[in-house]
Design an enzyme around this catalytic site. Structure first.
Site, short mmCIF file in Angstrom:
data_model
loop_
_atom_site.label_atom_id
_atom_site.label_comp_id
_atom_site.label_asym_id
_atom_site.label_seq_id
_atom_site.Cartn_x
_atom_site.Cartn_y
_atom_site.Cartn_z
N ASP A 156 18.84 2.95 -27.56
CA ASP A 156 20.13 2.82 -26.88
C ASP A 156 20.26 1.37 -26.42
OD1 ASP A 156 22.37 3.15 -24.98
OD2 ASP A 156 21.85 5.27 -24.94
N HIS A 178 24.74 15.58 -32.92
CA HIS A 178 25.36 16.21 -31.77
C HIS A 178 26.87 15.98 -31.76
CE1 HIS A 178 25.67 17.09 -27.24
NE2 HIS A 178 25.39 18.21 -27.87
N ASP A 179 27.58 16.84 -31.04
CA ASP A 179 29.04 16.74 -30.87
C ASP A 179 29.80 16.93 -32.16
OD1 ASP A 179 28.82 16.12 -28.02
OD2 ASP A 179 28.00 14.20 -28.67
N HIS A 214 30.56 7.31 -30.26
CA HIS A 214 31.43 8.29 -30.91
C HIS A 214 32.60 7.66 -31.66
CE1 HIS A 214 28.93 11.13 -29.11
NE2 HIS A 214 29.80 12.10 -28.88
N ASP A 254 23.12 10.90 -31.63
CA ASP A 254 23.91 11.26 -30.44
C ASP A 254 24.34 9.97 -29.75
OD1 ASP A 254 25.09 12.91 -28.55
OD2 ASP A 254 23.27 13.10 -27.36
N SER A 270 18.32 14.31 -23.22
CA SER A 270 17.81 14.84 -24.49
C SER A 270 16.38 14.38 -24.76
CB SER A 270 18.73 14.49 -25.65
OG SER A 270 19.14 13.15 -25.58
N GLY A 284 20.92 7.20 -28.85
CA GLY A 284 21.69 7.60 -27.68
C GLY A 284 20.81 8.21 -26.60
#
Ligand code: MG
Length: 215
Positions: free
Chosen positions: A66, A163-164, A138, A135, A47, A41
């Protein structure tokens, strides 16, 4: 972290609060002793600034993966669509902005963009990694594939960062939290938490070096 890089970070689009970025940078400095770093990601490179700075300090590379076509929420008409990240055919394309970020930061020597499918690259990957930072997409399928594909590539002593991760469903989507729970159930233990960032290390000790067990 380098002040000039922080200033680039503050004008780079993305979804990583500065406190989480700085925490990630600190963990990555430690993890770089165990091998190169890899994130899933990249988006516009936010990041990658924190991780790439640590990679440069540790003398390793950051690979940042990505497809650059945006996650579900980045598509035209969706909540996080950025009209500036659109190619001539109207498709999301975050790669030019990513390259701009890396160039502004002077990190092109330490950060390698890998453009493609996380699952396909994970299957072909052979190098043990000091840190894997998940990351990416999702959706549950994307999060599951990132965890299943990449966690086995973490070197002994290395770190898995996610993350998240939102324990309370009211704060955000479930898939990152569910792969975090899966990791805890599969022998990873939590060593750090900042905001929605979780950092894990394998519970079992690294195999003894040399001698015993080798023939
Ligand atoms: Mg994120």
């Amino acid at each position: 972290m380098d002040q000039a890089l922080l200033e680039v970070a503050r004008r780079t689009p993305g979804f990583l609060p500065e406190a989480e970025g700085l925490a990630l940078h600190g963990w990555a400095l430690e993890a770089a002793r165990h091998g190169p770093l890899l994130e899933i990601g990249s988006y516009c490179g936010l990041s990658a600034l924190y991780l790439g700075s640590a990679a440069r300090a540790g003398g390793v590379l950051l690979f940042t993966l990505d497809h650059h076509r945006g996650s579900e929420e980045h598509q035209p008409g969706q909540e996080y669509n950025d009209p500036e990240l659109t190619d001539a055919d109207g498709r999301v394309d975050s790669l030019p902005r990513f390259r701009q970020t890396l160039a502004e930061a002077g990190l092109e020597g330490s950060v390698v963009a890998v453009v493609g499918s996380s699952a396909a690259v994970a299957e072909a990957w052979r190098t043990p990694l000091g840190l894997v930072f998940i990351d990416g997409g999702h959706s549950q399928a994307a999060a599951d594939a990132d965890y299943a594909g990449w966690s086995p590539h973490v070197a002994p002593g290395g770190l898995l960062a996610i993350h998240d991760v939102f324990p309370n469903p009211a704060d955000g989507g479930r898939p990152p939290f569910l792969i975090y729970e899966r990791a805890l159930a599969e022998g990873w233990c939590e060593v750090g938490a900042t905001g929605s960032l979780r950092v894990l290390r394998r519970r079992s000790p690294a195999p003894a070096r040399g001698g015993r067990g080798r023939t």
